[in-house]
Design a protein around this motif. Sequence first.
Motif, short mmCIF file in Angstrom:
data_model
loop_
_atom_site.label_atom_id
_atom_site.label_comp_id
_atom_site.label_asym_id
_atom_site.label_seq_id
_atom_site.Cartn_x
_atom_site.Cartn_y
_atom_site.Cartn_z
N VAL A 146 0.83 -1.21 0.00
CA VAL A 146 0.00 0.00 0.00
C VAL A 146 0.86 1.26 0.00
O VAL A 146 0.64 2.19 -0.78
N CYS A 147 1.88 1.28 0.87
CA CYS A 147 2.73 2.47 0.95
C CYS A 147 3.49 2.70 -0.34
O CYS A 147 3.58 3.84 -0.83
N LEU B 119 2.68 1.70 -3.34
CA LEU B 119 1.76 2.08 -4.42
C LEU B 119 1.38 3.55 -4.32
O LEU B 119 1.41 4.29 -5.33
N VAL B 120 1.03 4.01 -3.13
CA VAL B 120 0.64 5.41 -2.95
C VAL B 120 1.82 6.33 -3.23
O VAL B 120 1.70 7.34 -3.96
N LEU B 121 2.99 6.00 -2.68
CA LEU B 121 4.16 6.85 -2.91
C LEU B 121 4.61 6.82 -4.36
O LEU B 121 5.08 7.83 -4.90
N ALA C 175 2.64 6.50 -6.97
CA ALA C 175 1.73 7.37 -7.71
C ALA C 175 2.07 8.84 -7.49
O ALA C 175 2.10 9.65 -8.44
N ILE C 176 2.37 9.20 -6.23
CA ILE C 176 2.71 10.60 -5.93
C ILE C 176 4.04 10.98 -6.58
O ILE C 176 4.16 12.04 -7.21
N PHE D 145 3.56 10.06 7.04
CA PHE D 145 2.81 9.20 6.11
C PHE D 145 2.81 7.75 6.58
O PHE D 145 1.76 7.09 6.62
N ALA E 101 -0.29 5.45 7.92
CA ALA E 101 -0.55 4.16 7.29
C ALA E 101 -0.51 3.03 8.32
O ALA E 101 -1.33 2.10 8.28
#
Length: 240
Positions: free
Chosen positions: A130-131, A133-135, A137-138, A218, A222
Motif C-alpha cells: 500500500v505504501c 503504491l501510494v508513494l 503514484a505521488i 505518512f 498508514a
Amino acid sequence: MWLFDVFAWLYNLTPFTGALLLWFLVLVLTACATMKYPTRRGKLVGFGISVVGAVFILGYLETLVLSDTGKEIKDVVKNLVVMSLGGLGSGLLAVAISDGPSKAEIEQTRASIRNWGLTVFEYLFVFILVCSLVLAAICLLLWLLDWPVVSGQEVTGLLLAFLGAASGCAIVSYLRRLMKWEQLGVAVLFGLLLFLLPVYVQAIWGLVSWSLAAVLGFHGVAGIAMGWTVWRQRREWRRS
C-alpha cells in the motif's frame, strides 16, 4: 541503607562480580528452559540462551579496564564462560539435532506458522504494498512535473517494491490454500522481505532527504490505519 551498602561492597569487591553473576543467571535460565520444556524446541531455546549469554558476558569483560593482574584473571573468567556456557550450548544443540522433531512437534510448528507466521508476513507485505503504491503514484506525478527531489530512480524502486510485496501476498495466499511446505514458504517469504526492505528504503531516501517529518507522518498514518483495520478484523473473527 546498610543492607544495600553490603550488596554494593560485595559487588565492588572484584571487577568480575558482575560477569560471574551474569554467568550464573544464564546457567539458571538455560536450566529452567530445558527443564520446563524437555522437547527439541526447549533444547534449542536453551542453546540460544547460553550462546547469547556467553557472547554478552564476553563483550562485558572486554569493556573492563584492568591492571596486568586483572587481565590474567579476566582470561580465567573468559575460559570459564566459554567452556561452561559454550559446552552447554553445544551439547544442547547436538541433542536437539540428533533427536529430531516428533510428529506432534512438526504439526504444532506447522500450525503456528499457519496461524501466526503467515499472518505476520501478510501484514508486512500489505503495508509495503500500500505504501509503495501510494508513494509511487505521488512520485510519478511529481517526476512528470520535473520536481527536483524525485527522480526516475525513486519511482522505479517504489514500483519494484510494489511488485515484490504483491508477490509476497500471492505466496502467502498460495501457502494457505496448499496447506503444506510451510517451513520452506516462510524461508522464501523472509528472504523476499530482506530483499524488499533495502529496495524500499533506498526508493524513499530522496523523500527522506526532502522532509523526514512528511515521510514518517505518512508511514505513521498508514501504520495506524492498518492497525485499526487488523483490530476490527480480529474482533469480527472473535464474534463469529
